[in-house]
Design a protein around this motif. Structure first.
Motif, PDB file in Angstrom:
ATOM      1  N   GLU A  77      -3.644 -37.890   0.989  1.00 32.59           N
ATOM      2  CA  GLU A  77      -2.635 -38.651   0.273  1.00 32.59           C
ATOM      3  C   GLU A  77      -2.842 -38.495  -1.233  1.00 32.59           C
ATOM      4  OE1 GLU A  77      -0.911 -39.682   3.737  1.00 32.59           O
ATOM      5  OE2 GLU A  77      -0.150 -40.263   1.771  1.00 32.59           O
TER       6      GLU A  77
ATOM      7  N   HIS B 160       3.792 -44.667 -17.486  1.00 33.32           N
ATOM      8  CA  HIS B 160       4.571 -45.864 -17.201  1.00 33.32           C
ATOM      9  C   HIS B 160       4.487 -46.798 -18.398  1.00 33.32           C
ATOM     10  CE1 HIS B 160       1.589 -49.117 -16.442  1.00 33.32           C
ATOM     11  NE2 HIS B 160       0.803 -48.119 -16.056  1.00 33.32           N
TER      12      HIS B 160
ATOM     13  N   SER C 255      -1.487 -47.539  -9.076  1.00 34.90           N
ATOM     14  CA  SER C 255      -0.523 -47.165  -8.056  1.00 34.90           C
ATOM     15  C   SER C 255       0.511 -46.214  -8.624  1.00 34.90           C
ATOM     16  CB  SER C 255       0.173 -48.400  -7.484  1.00 34.90           C
ATOM     17  OG  SER C 255       1.203 -48.019  -6.589  1.00 34.90           O
ATOM     18  N   TYR C 256       0.757 -45.119  -7.933  1.00 35.09           N
ATOM     19  CA  TYR C 256       1.737 -44.141  -8.400  1.00 35.09           C
ATOM     20  C   TYR C 256       3.144 -44.709  -8.453  1.00 35.09           C
ATOM     21  CZ  TYR C 256       3.387 -43.592  -3.588  1.00 35.09           C
ATOM     22  OH  TYR C 256       3.924 -43.806  -2.341  1.00 35.09           O
ATOM     23  N   ARG C 257       3.379 -45.796  -7.710  1.00 36.37           N
ATOM     24  CA  ARG C 257       4.712 -46.377  -7.640  1.00 36.37           C
ATOM     25  C   ARG C 257       5.191 -46.913  -8.981  1.00 36.37           C
ATOM     26  NH1 ARG C 257       3.649 -50.522  -2.885  1.00 36.37           N
ATOM     27  NH2 ARG C 257       1.730 -50.674  -4.140  1.00 36.37           N
ATOM     28  N   TYR C 258       4.283 -47.193  -9.888  1.00 40.04           N
ATOM     29  CA  TYR C 258       4.651 -47.755 -11.181  1.00 40.04           C
ATOM     30  C   TYR C 258       5.011 -46.691 -12.211  1.00 40.04           C
ATOM     31  CZ  TYR C 258       2.704 -52.105  -9.350  1.00 40.04           C
ATOM     32  OH  TYR C 258       2.446 -53.224  -8.591  1.00 40.04           O
ATOM     33  N   TYR C 259       4.689 -45.454 -11.929  1.00 41.11           N
ATOM     34  CA  TYR C 259       4.863 -44.395 -12.919  1.00 41.11           C
ATOM     35  C   TYR C 259       6.248 -43.775 -12.818  1.00 41.11           C
ATOM     36  CZ  TYR C 259      -0.063 -44.858 -13.920  1.00 41.11           C
ATOM     37  OH  TYR C 259      -1.296 -45.348 -14.304  1.00 41.11           O
ATOM     38  N   THR C 260       6.862 -43.579 -13.965  1.00 37.48           N
ATOM     39  CA  THR C 260       8.245 -43.111 -14.006  1.00 37.48           C
ATOM     40  C   THR C 260       8.401 -41.686 -14.510  1.00 37.48           C
ATOM     41  OG1 THR C 260       8.513 -44.134 -16.195  1.00 37.48           O
ATOM     42  CG2 THR C 260       9.158 -45.433 -14.281  1.00 37.48           C
TER      43      THR C 260
ATOM     44  N   TRP D 235       6.435 -37.796 -14.793  1.00 34.76           N
ATOM     45  CA  TRP D 235       5.370 -36.980 -14.218  1.00 34.76           C
ATOM     46  C   TRP D 235       5.383 -35.576 -14.790  1.00 34.76           C
ATOM     47  CZ3 TRP D 235       1.921 -38.651 -10.346  1.00 34.76           C
ATOM     48  CH2 TRP D 235       2.178 -39.934  -9.850  1.00 34.76           C
TER      49      TRP D 235
END
Length: 124
Positions: free
Chosen positions: A44, A99, A107-112, A114
């Motif tokens: 992952e 972010h 958490s990668y979910r917070y990053y906008t 890349w």
């Protein structure tokens, strides 16, 4: 809006060191926390570490503490990832991301935003 470009990837020896850089551009680049993530085959996406927009605060997972350092040079608009004591398990594509939160997060979910990634291969 920011743009991120990784550099410095390549082949390294086990037990050695490698330094990656993330070049950050954009009119509001200085407001972004910058994180590093890696993706290896069969695994992952894994958080490697992050640094605050000011460069005064860093965040590392327990598994990474002691063998890596993230630093930020706002004058050069770069964020570096210094990795030491490399093992073949460090082989992965490494990404930097940004972010706008108050603190660096894992958490990668917070990053906008890349980057496109940099390949790191560690030989035995």
């Amino acid at each position: 809006q920011v743009q991120l470009v990784e550099s410095g990837g390549g082949l390294a020896q086990a037990g050695g060191s490698l330094r990656l850089s993330c070049a950050v551009s954009g009119r509001t680049w200085f407001t972004y926390n910058i994180g590093w993530f890696r993706l290896a085959p069969g695994k992952e996406r894994e958080f490697v570490g992050a640094i605050s927009a000011s460069g005064e605060s860093t965040l590392y997972p327990d598994s990474m503490k002691g063998r890596l350092t993230i630093s930020r040079d706002n004058a050069k608009k770069t964020v570096s990832l210094q990795m030491d004591s490399l093992t073949p398990e460090d082989t992965a594509v490494y990404y930097c991301a940004g972010h706008t939160g108050r603190i660096p997060l894992g958490s990668y979910r917070y990053y906008t935003f890349w980057g496109q990634g940099a390949q790191v291969t560690v030989s035995s």
